[in-house]
Design a protein around this motif. Structure first.
Motif, short mmCIF file in Angstrom:
data_model
loop_
_atom_site.label_atom_id
_atom_site.label_comp_id
_atom_site.label_asym_id
_atom_site.label_seq_id
_atom_site.Cartn_x
_atom_site.Cartn_y
_atom_site.Cartn_z
N LEU A 175 24.71 9.16 136.94
CA LEU A 175 25.59 8.93 138.09
C LEU A 175 26.93 9.64 137.89
N GLY A 176 27.44 9.59 136.67
CA GLY A 176 28.70 10.27 136.37
C GLY A 176 28.57 11.78 136.47
N LEU A 177 27.44 12.31 136.03
CA LEU A 177 27.23 13.76 136.07
C LEU A 177 27.08 14.26 137.51
N GLU A 178 26.46 13.47 138.36
CA GLU A 178 26.37 13.83 139.77
C GLU A 178 27.77 13.95 140.37
N LYS A 179 28.61 12.99 140.04
CA LYS A 179 29.97 12.97 140.60
C LYS A 179 30.83 14.10 140.03
N ASP A 180 30.75 14.31 138.72
CA ASP A 180 31.65 15.25 138.06
C ASP A 180 31.23 16.71 138.18
N TYR A 181 29.91 16.95 138.24
CA TYR A 181 29.44 18.34 138.19
C TYR A 181 28.62 18.75 139.42
N GLY A 182 28.29 17.79 140.26
CA GLY A 182 27.55 18.14 141.47
C GLY A 182 26.08 18.40 141.27
N ILE A 183 25.51 17.95 140.13
CA ILE A 183 24.08 18.11 139.95
C ILE A 183 23.35 17.28 141.00
N LYS A 184 22.09 17.63 141.27
CA LYS A 184 21.30 16.92 142.27
C LYS A 184 20.11 16.23 141.59
N ARG A 185 19.73 15.10 142.12
CA ARG A 185 18.51 14.42 141.66
C ARG A 185 17.57 14.27 142.86
N VAL A 186 16.37 14.80 142.73
CA VAL A 186 15.42 14.78 143.84
C VAL A 186 14.02 14.48 143.30
N ASN A 187 13.16 14.02 144.18
CA ASN A 187 11.75 13.91 143.84
C ASN A 187 11.08 15.25 144.12
N ILE A 225 24.16 22.17 128.85
CA ILE A 225 24.34 23.16 129.92
C ILE A 225 25.67 22.91 130.63
N LEU A 226 25.94 21.65 130.95
CA LEU A 226 27.16 21.32 131.69
C LEU A 226 28.41 21.57 130.86
N GLU A 227 28.33 21.35 129.57
CA GLU A 227 29.46 21.66 128.69
C GLU A 227 29.75 23.16 128.71
N TYR A 228 28.69 23.95 128.68
CA TYR A 228 28.85 25.41 128.65
C TYR A 228 29.37 25.95 129.98
N TYR A 229 28.94 25.33 131.08
CA TYR A 229 29.30 25.82 132.42
C TYR A 229 30.25 24.85 133.13
N LYS A 230 31.06 24.13 132.37
CA LYS A 230 31.91 23.09 132.98
C LYS A 230 32.90 23.63 134.01
N ASP A 231 33.24 24.89 133.92
CA ASP A 231 34.19 25.48 134.87
C ASP A 231 33.49 26.40 135.86
N ASP A 232 32.18 26.29 135.96
CA ASP A 232 31.40 27.20 136.82
C ASP A 232 30.54 26.37 137.77
N LYS A 233 31.17 25.86 138.83
CA LYS A 233 30.47 25.01 139.79
C LYS A 233 29.26 25.69 140.46
N PRO A 234 29.30 27.01 140.73
CA PRO A 234 28.12 27.63 141.32
C PRO A 234 26.86 27.46 140.47
N VAL A 235 27.04 27.27 139.16
CA VAL A 235 25.89 27.01 138.30
C VAL A 235 25.55 25.52 138.30
N THR A 236 26.53 24.67 138.03
CA THR A 236 26.24 23.24 137.87
C THR A 236 25.77 22.59 139.17
N GLU A 237 26.25 23.07 140.31
CA GLU A 237 25.86 22.48 141.58
C GLU A 237 24.46 22.90 142.01
N ASN A 238 23.87 23.83 141.30
CA ASN A 238 22.52 24.28 141.61
C ASN A 238 21.51 23.81 140.57
N ILE A 239 21.87 22.74 139.85
CA ILE A 239 20.96 22.12 138.90
C ILE A 239 20.31 20.91 139.58
N TYR A 240 18.99 20.86 139.53
CA TYR A 240 18.23 19.78 140.16
C TYR A 240 17.37 19.09 139.10
N ILE A 241 17.51 17.78 138.99
CA ILE A 241 16.66 16.98 138.11
C ILE A 241 15.48 16.47 138.95
#
Length: 304
Positions: free
Chosen positions: A286-298, A250-266
């Motif tokens: 940890l790298g993906l959080e920094k590079d793409y803005g993904i979120k990790r939550v319970n 997903i991140l490879e496909y949307y690597k230039d689309d932060k509105p998508v990657t920053e709204n991904i929650y694990i």
């Protein structure tokens, strides 16, 4: 957001996770018919739950068990029940295999004419020195292992026979399936299932494409649809393999689309790694959080 009338224990049996369900889907859908409909078509905020390989063979008593998977599924079911009115759609993937596949013991044979044991790594040097040889597609098999090593992919590992088409292990975990279909009926939206991993010539950890895709036309239909959602929640098994690879695709496909990657929650409490891969997986996340803005939550900390 609308909530469900029925308590969770009236829909699923959380004690039966990983076993054969005594609750028939017809009974579940009959109960759902008495709920007030909450049509997802009216959602102002579109939320997708992507459930990766929540299947019996990945449960703790399955053919390829993931430690912690029963708790993961219990948490996921509770999350769906508590947030049914906020989840617009559920899409689940199903790892699906047959006897002869490149990652199964049947594909390889050793100098002693025995097949490799599960969890045996197959490296290029093993092929070159004759330690392990493919029983078919010799040229492709060598090229495949070489490709994995050259591109820093995961080493080819012989997995136990798992998720064989038509078997109990291939099926979605029963309590999760019942909750997903209940949600589908109440939200008036299809519960979609994506089958992956049927090609004998490649592993396919991620939902969207195989590990080795030379000559394979990749369909981007589902990837394109992800941008229709305001929030993408990801859960399932195993975090170190199929969940991670699906996320990377997903991140490879949307690597230039932060509105998508920053709204991904694990959903961290709804996914676990295969033992031995935890530290490596954590570094990648940890790298993906920094590079793409993904979120990790319970899941318990997320209210839709």
């Amino acid at each position: 957001m609308g909530t469900l009338k029925r308590v969770i224990d009236d829909i699923v049996d959380l004690r039966a996770i990983g076993g054969r369900s005594d609750i028939h889907p017809d009974e579940v859908l009959q109960k759902a018919s008495y709920e007030d409909k909450i049509p997802s078509s009216k959602d102002e905020k579109r939320v997708l739950l992507l459930a990766i390989d929540v299947q019996n063979d990945f449960m703790e008593n399955g053919s390829l068990p993931v430690k912690g998977s029963h708790a993961d599924v219990q948490n996921l079911i509770k999350f769906i029940h508590s947030n049914a009115g906020g989840i617009s759609k559920i899409i689940a993937s199903m790892d699906t295999h047959t006897y002869y596949q490149i990652f199964h013991p049947s594909w390889w044979i050793g100098k002693d004419k025995q097949h490799p044991e599960p969890f045996t790594p197959i490296r290029l040097e093993d092929i070159e020195n004759g330690t392990w040889m493919p029983v078919k597609y010799e040229k492709h098999s060598r090229k495949y292992v070489e490709y994995l090593e050259r591109n820093a992919k995961k080493t080819l590992v012989i997995w136990p026979y798992h998720c064989l088409l038509g078997t109990f292990g291939n099926s979605l975990e029963g309590q999760f399936a019942n909750m997903a279909y209940y949600h589908s009926a109440v939200r008036d939206t299809d519960f979609e299932i994506v089958v992956k991993g049927t090609s004998p010539l490649s592993e396919m950890y991620g939902i969207f494409k195989p590990e080795y895709d030379e000559g394979v036309e990749i369909s981007t239909g589902l990837l394109d649809r992800l941008s229709d959602f305001d929030m993408i929640l990801i859960a399932g098994e195993a975090k170190s393999h199929c969940v991670l690879e699906s996320l990377l695709q997903i991140l490879e496909y949307y690597k230039d689309d932060k509105p998508v990657t920053e709204n991904i929650y694990i959903l961290e409490d709804c996914t676990s790694s295969i033992e031995g891969f935890e530290d490596e997986t954590e570094k990648v996340f940890l790298g993906l959080e920094k590079d793409y803005g993904i979120k990790r939550v319970n899941s318990t900390d997320l209210k839709l």
